[in-house]
Design a protein around this motif. Structure first.
Motif, PDB file in Angstrom:
ATOM      1  N   ARG A   1       1.092  10.503   5.835  1.00  0.00           N
ATOM      2  CA  ARG A   1       1.348   9.472   4.827  1.00  0.00           C
ATOM      3  C   ARG A   1       2.680   9.737   4.129  1.00  0.00           C
ATOM      4  O   ARG A   1       3.452   8.817   3.873  1.00  0.00           O
TER       5      ARG A   1
ATOM      6  N   CYS B   1       0.832  -1.213   0.000  1.00  0.00           N
ATOM      7  CA  CYS B   1       0.000   0.000   0.000  1.00  0.00           C
ATOM      8  C   CYS B   1       0.862   1.257   0.000  1.00  0.00           C
ATOM      9  O   CYS B   1       0.583   2.204  -0.743  1.00  0.00           O
TER      10      CYS B   1
ATOM     11  N   ARG C   1      -2.625   3.423   7.704  1.00  0.00           N
ATOM     12  CA  ARG C   1      -2.625   3.911   9.098  1.00  0.00           C
ATOM     13  C   ARG C   1      -1.717   3.060   9.975  1.00  0.00           C
ATOM     14  O   ARG C   1      -0.953   3.584  10.789  1.00  0.00           O
TER      15      ARG C   1
ATOM     16  N   ASP D   1      -6.739   2.118   3.535  1.00  0.00           N
ATOM     17  CA  ASP D   1      -6.551   3.139   4.570  1.00  0.00           C
ATOM     18  C   ASP D   1      -6.094   2.513   5.891  1.00  0.00           C
ATOM     19  O   ASP D   1      -5.231   3.060   6.578  1.00  0.00           O
TER      20      ASP D   1
ATOM     21  N   PRO E   1      -6.100   5.741  -2.879  1.00  0.00           N
ATOM     22  CA  PRO E   1      -6.595   4.523  -2.219  1.00  0.00           C
ATOM     23  C   PRO E   1      -7.588   3.711  -3.061  1.00  0.00           C
ATOM     24  O   PRO E   1      -7.526   2.474  -3.043  1.00  0.00           O
TER      25      PRO E   1
END
Length: 89
Positions: free
Chosen positions: A61, A21, A50, A46, A31
């Motif tokens: 990010r 990711c 995170r 997400d 995303p």
């Protein structure tokens, strides 16, 4: 300019999904597109981002991407390294 995690902080290992990711995010993907590429839901993307931020001690990010890049975690070859990361910064 080298971006690193706070001094003396030991990084928690990232999962392969977290690295994937972050890598896609670093390449400018959103995303929604990352989710489609990986075959998962956008909310799951997400979630992984995170978790990666938390593990890397990143505020944003972009900060997480910078830390991961500085440790060589975002190349396809290094995805297996994500699971083994346990080095002091």
């Amino acid at each position: 300019m080298q971006v690193i995690a706070p001094a003396g902080m030991e990084l928690e290992p990232l999962t392969v999904r977290e690295c994937e990711c972050l890598r896609e995010l670093a390449q400018g993907e959103r995303p929604q597109r990352i989710a489609a590429t990986l075959g998962i839901a956008p909310i799951t993307v997400d979630f992984h981002i995170r978790n990666a931020r938390r593990k890397l001690g990143a505020r944003t990010r972009e900060h997480a991407i910078a830390i991961a890049l500085s440790h060589g975690l975002l190349s396809k070859v290094s995805l297996n390294t994500c699971l083994k990361l346990k080095t002091a910064v």
